[in-house]
Design a protein around this motif. Sequence first.
Motif, mmCIF file in Angstrom:
data_model
loop_
_atom_site.group_PDB
_atom_site.id
_atom_site.type_symbol
_atom_site.label_atom_id
_atom_site.label_comp_id
_atom_site.label_asym_id
_atom_site.label_seq_id
_atom_site.Cartn_x
_atom_site.Cartn_y
_atom_site.Cartn_z
ATOM 1 N N LEU A 17 0.847 -1.196 0.000
ATOM 2 C CA LEU A 17 0.000 0.000 0.000
ATOM 3 C C LEU A 17 0.885 1.249 0.000
ATOM 4 C CD1 LEU A 17 -3.029 0.389 0.021
ATOM 5 C CD2 LEU A 17 -2.958 0.506 2.507
ATOM 6 N N GLY A 18 1.980 1.195 0.750
ATOM 7 C CA GLY A 18 2.928 2.320 0.787
ATOM 8 C C GLY A 18 3.559 2.559 -0.573
ATOM 9 N N ILE A 19 3.942 1.478 -1.257
ATOM 10 C CA ILE A 19 4.542 1.612 -2.598
ATOM 11 C C ILE A 19 3.544 2.279 -3.541
ATOM 12 C CG2 ILE A 19 5.356 0.337 -4.620
ATOM 13 C CD1 ILE A 19 6.452 -1.799 -2.664
ATOM 14 N N LEU A 20 2.315 1.802 -3.498
ATOM 15 C CA LEU A 20 1.289 2.376 -4.389
ATOM 16 C C LEU A 20 1.043 3.850 -4.059
ATOM 17 C CD1 LEU A 20 -1.357 -0.491 -4.653
ATOM 18 C CD2 LEU A 20 0.243 0.261 -6.401
ATOM 19 N N ALA A 21 1.035 4.177 -2.763
ATOM 20 C CA ALA A 21 0.791 5.569 -2.366
ATOM 21 C C ALA A 21 1.918 6.473 -2.865
ATOM 22 C CB ALA A 21 0.662 5.666 -0.853
ATOM 23 N N VAL A 22 3.156 6.018 -2.717
ATOM 24 C CA VAL A 22 4.302 6.824 -3.170
ATOM 25 C C VAL A 22 4.250 7.001 -4.682
ATOM 26 C CG1 VAL A 22 6.818 6.824 -3.430
ATOM 27 C CG2 VAL A 22 5.801 6.195 -1.239
ATOM 28 N N LEU A 23 3.970 5.921 -5.393
ATOM 29 C CA LEU A 23 3.953 6.001 -6.864
ATOM 30 C C LEU A 23 2.765 6.828 -7.360
ATOM 31 C CD1 LEU A 23 5.001 2.372 -7.871
ATOM 32 C CD2 LEU A 23 6.395 4.438 -7.829
ATOM 33 N N ALA A 24 1.648 6.759 -6.648
ATOM 34 C CA ALA A 24 0.487 7.566 -7.057
ATOM 35 C C ALA A 24 0.797 9.047 -6.896
ATOM 36 C CB ALA A 24 -0.727 7.189 -6.227
ATOM 37 N N GLU A 25 1.576 9.369 -5.884
ATOM 38 C CA GLU A 25 1.895 10.775 -5.627
ATOM 39 C C GLU A 25 2.984 11.269 -6.583
ATOM 40 O OE1 GLU A 25 0.042 12.140 -3.041
ATOM 41 O OE2 GLU A 25 0.730 14.018 -3.910
ATOM 42 N N ALA A 26 3.978 10.418 -6.834
ATOM 43 C CA ALA A 26 5.137 10.868 -7.610
ATOM 44 C C ALA A 26 5.026 10.552 -9.096
ATOM 45 C CB ALA A 26 6.406 10.209 -7.060
ATOM 46 N N GLY A 27 4.129 9.664 -9.475
ATOM 47 C CA GLY A 27 4.065 9.242 -10.873
ATOM 48 C C GLY A 27 5.020 8.085 -11.115
ATOM 49 N N GLN A 28 6.282 8.295 -10.812
ATOM 50 C CA GLN A 28 7.247 7.203 -10.894
ATOM 51 C C GLN A 28 8.380 7.442 -9.905
ATOM 52 O OE1 GLN A 28 8.889 7.054 -14.845
ATOM 53 N NE2 GLN A 28 10.325 8.719 -14.445
ATOM 54 N N ALA A 29 9.027 6.371 -9.514
ATOM 55 C CA ALA A 29 10.149 6.475 -8.585
ATOM 56 C C ALA A 29 11.101 5.334 -8.866
ATOM 57 C CB ALA A 29 9.657 6.419 -7.140
ATOM 58 N N ASP A 30 12.367 5.547 -8.536
ATOM 59 C CA ASP A 30 13.316 4.459 -8.779
ATOM 60 C C ASP A 30 13.486 3.598 -7.519
ATOM 61 O OD1 ASP A 30 14.931 5.962 -7.183
ATOM 62 O OD2 ASP A 30 16.581 6.145 -8.590
ATOM 63 N N PHE A 31 14.174 2.507 -7.701
ATOM 64 C CA PHE A 31 14.324 1.514 -6.636
ATOM 65 C C PHE A 31 14.942 2.106 -5.357
ATOM 66 C CE2 PHE A 31 15.802 -2.350 -4.663
ATOM 67 C CZ PHE A 31 14.836 -3.279 -5.001
ATOM 68 N N PRO A 32 16.081 2.852 -5.467
ATOM 69 C CA PRO A 32 16.682 3.392 -4.231
ATOM 70 C C PRO A 32 15.760 4.370 -3.492
ATOM 71 C CG PRO A 32 18.251 3.489 -6.037
ATOM 72 C CD PRO A 32 16.935 3.113 -6.629
ATOM 73 N N TYR A 33 14.991 5.160 -4.251
ATOM 74 C CA TYR A 33 14.091 6.106 -3.578
ATOM 75 C C TYR A 33 13.026 5.355 -2.782
ATOM 76 C CZ TYR A 33 10.849 9.914 -2.711
ATOM 77 O OH TYR A 33 10.024 10.824 -2.085
ATOM 78 N N LEU A 34 12.419 4.358 -3.406
ATOM 79 C CA LEU A 34 11.384 3.574 -2.708
ATOM 80 C C LEU A 34 11.971 2.882 -1.480
ATOM 81 C CD1 LEU A 34 9.542 1.957 -5.756
ATOM 82 C CD2 LEU A 34 8.595 3.623 -4.168
ATOM 83 N N ARG A 35 13.183 2.360 -1.648
ATOM 84 C CA ARG A 35 13.826 1.644 -0.534
ATOM 85 C C ARG A 35 14.050 2.607 0.646
ATOM 86 N NH1 ARG A 35 19.262 -0.338 -2.515
ATOM 87 N NH2 ARG A 35 19.694 1.836 -2.141
ATOM 88 N N ARG A 36 14.496 3.834 0.309
ATOM 89 C CA ARG A 36 14.785 4.814 1.363
ATOM 90 C C ARG A 36 13.497 5.289 2.040
ATOM 91 N NH1 ARG A 36 15.022 10.257 1.411
ATOM 92 N NH2 ARG A 36 14.888 10.516 -0.832
ATOM 93 N N VAL A 37 12.503 5.633 1.234
ATOM 94 C CA VAL A 37 11.269 6.195 1.802
ATOM 95 C C VAL A 37 10.529 5.152 2.642
ATOM 96 C CG1 VAL A 37 8.961 7.018 1.169
ATOM 97 C CG2 VAL A 37 10.957 7.972 0.071
ATOM 98 N N LEU A 38 10.524 3.916 2.178
ATOM 99 C CA LEU A 38 9.754 2.876 2.862
ATOM 100 C C LEU A 38 10.583 2.104 3.892
ATOM 101 C CD1 LEU A 38 7.966 1.645 -0.358
ATOM 102 C CD2 LEU A 38 6.850 2.788 1.543
#
Lengths: 223, 160
Positions: free
Chosen positions: B51-72
């Motif tokens: 759910l967190g991944i989907l929320a981040v991607l919905a807000e940002a449009g797209q994100a790379d692997f390191p960003y998702l890893r850091r934020v989550l």
Amino acid sequence: MTADPVNDAADWSAHLSALRAQVRRDLRATSLPLLILGTATTIGMLPQFVNAMVARSSLPLAPVPRGAARAVAITGFGPFVDPRIDDWFAGLLITAAFAVMWLVFRRRALRGGVGRSSGFGVAAVVGVILSLSVIVVALLLTGPFVVFGLGLLIAGLWQRNRFLVIWAVIVGVIGVSEAFYAITNRLPAGLWAGWVHPAIYVLLGAATVLAGVVARVREDRAR
Amino acid sequence: MSGAAGDPEGGAGVDDPADRPAANSGARLDGIPPPHPALTFDEVVHQRTRLGILAVLAEAGQADFPYLRRVLGLTDGNLGRHLQILEESRLIMTSKGYHRRRPRTWAEITPEGRRALQSEVTRMKDLIKRLDASPELSGGPGPGGGPGPGGRPGLTNRPR
């Protein structure tokens, strides 16, 4: 299914809000476009405003004409710059602002790994078409806010940013309406002055900067 | 709470037909009340990390692997597994590319992913609304403003 869905729902809802706030902070998705665009618009409109003030102080006061002649009187003053060239200049600056936003968001996507620049590039291309092609006639007729409104609307839709879309519609409609003196011609005679028309343009630019500052504060405060 | 970050499969495994959202949406004509919102959660989406991944991607449009890893706050393997599950469900798309000669993996949410996230958030809000409407659960009648006799400690003053 989860053991305690009610607890989970409340917890997860707060978790999602925090995540979204963090992404918005990282992206500056609303504040950055408004700040860049508002600054460019204000700078682009300032020469027109300054010229109007100079003309006001150097020309002898004359009775204000009514009706269609009134609009002609507003734009026809001043020996320095043709207001239409000022409009074109402002349109070019707004176009450049979209190009800068495209570069900033692209750089952020590549370096920070988040977001994308789509929409701003299209807005810049639309600005170039409106400013540097035969369609420049449309820009001269409808004023620079056609570039502002159309460009920000495209960028906002592409970025799925509701605030940018709303702001584009509000400022675009007011700005383009004012290009036809919709506001100036409705002012009481006592308030009428040659500088009011460019002042409304400058105010729209300043309001956009202010909206950007407010958005920035909200992005910082969101937890 | 189920579905910890270290359990990519968390929350999955219930195979009751009554749990399927399609079977549970809306009021029933035979007089049976609509199911509790907690029973209508999508098992793929209703997992904290996904759910967190989907929320981040919905807000940002797209994100790379390191960003998702850091934020989550996830490990490489954990994030990779969650992304794989979401991609298999067609809720996100991943693409690989290079930047300055370094490989990068980008994740982007799909329209189905947006719809699934929106639906999940709506169900959660529905659930919280039910909680607020229920004095027994919200702790309304309890002495001193605390949970009532049948109330559940920990549910009051929860951040919304």
